[in-house]
Design a protein around this motif. Structure first.
Motif, short mmCIF file in Angstrom:
data_model
loop_
_atom_site.label_atom_id
_atom_site.label_comp_id
_atom_site.label_asym_id
_atom_site.label_seq_id
_atom_site.Cartn_x
_atom_site.Cartn_y
_atom_site.Cartn_z
N LEU A 8 0.82 -1.21 0.00
CA LEU A 8 0.00 0.00 0.00
C LEU A 8 0.85 1.26 0.00
O LEU A 8 0.43 2.31 -0.49
N PRO A 37 -3.59 6.19 -3.36
CA PRO A 37 -4.78 5.67 -2.68
C PRO A 37 -5.82 5.09 -3.62
O PRO A 37 -6.42 4.05 -3.31
N THR A 59 -6.97 1.24 -3.46
CA THR A 59 -8.38 0.92 -3.27
C THR A 59 -8.84 -0.07 -4.33
O THR A 59 -9.61 -1.00 -4.04
N VAL A 91 -9.02 2.80 2.14
CA VAL A 91 -8.38 1.93 1.16
C VAL A 91 -8.79 0.47 1.37
O VAL A 91 -9.02 -0.27 0.40
#
Length: 221
Positions: free
Chosen positions: A116, A121, A125, A189
């Motif tokens: 991540l 973002p 996601t 996320v």
């Protein structure tokens, strides 16, 4: 404890074929591995390691020590070396979407490691959204988010030492600015999962353990 058959392990999918690295001088070698206690890994494994028929989805490189560890309790291990090229998560998302037809609702444990940190973002996601349909209800997802100002320029390789410790193998000595993701951003996320634990480590990492379909969240443990 159930041991996985040799016909089922390792079960691997790679996005790219590994290319041997050129020889480097000692000054160019990446940092040595560091071993750290991992309460997040321990929490993610809780109960699963003593159960039968567990399916594991690992979004990191195919590390022999990890496969051997998983084989002590898992009957299927799916490894997708998803983030070797962190600039383009589309191939990983495509592979995850393709897996849904065969393994919808199959996995009990997903290991995102530190991926991540290297995705915008919106990209992160989208990756998580592709993972959600692959998971069983109450499946656990572990992610490691940088809390320091800097981080390695590429994702680390994590090796399982035991159920409580991980070895961080650095692939480069180059550093870049960390994204400084707040818990609220991480929660967004990880849509489709509910954060159950967030462990703040002294080495500049916050380990998150989230559960699919779990009600409520818990603060840092």
């Amino acid at each position: 404890m159930h041991n996985a058959g040799l016909m089922k392990l390792p079960w691997r999918t790679r996005i790219k074929t590994a290319v041997p690295e050129p020889e480097r001088t000692p000054e160019e070698l990446p940092p040595r591995a560091e071993i750290h206690r991992s309460p997040g890994f321990e929490a993610a494994l809780a109960d699963l390691i003593r159960a039968d028929g567990i399916h594991v989805l690992d979004l990191g490189p195919a590390v022999p020590e990890n496969i051997e560890f998983y084989s002590g309790f898992a009957t299927r291990v799916q490894i997708i070396d998803a983030f070797r090229d962190v600039s383009d998560p589309v191939p990983a998302i495509r592979i995850l979407n393709d897996l849904v037809g065969r393994y919808r609702g199959s996995f009990h444990l997903v290991l995102l490691w530190d991926s991540l940190n290297y995705l915008a973002p919106a990209q992160a996601t989208e990756v998580v959204a592709a993972i959600v349909p692959l998971c069983r209800p109450e499946a656990r997802c572990m992610a490691m988010v940088a809390t320091s100002d800097t981080m390695p320029a590429s994702p680390r390789r994590y090796r399982v030492v035991d159920a409580n410790h991980l070895s961080y193998d650095g692939s480069t000595s180059e550093m870049l600015g960390a994204p400084q993701m707040t818990p609220a951003v991480v929660e967004r996320v990880l849509g489709g999962f509910s954060i159950e634990h967030a462990f703040v480590l002294r080495n500049g990492i916050r380990e998150y353990v989230a559960t699919r379909g779990a009600a409520g969240t818990k603060g840092p443990g």
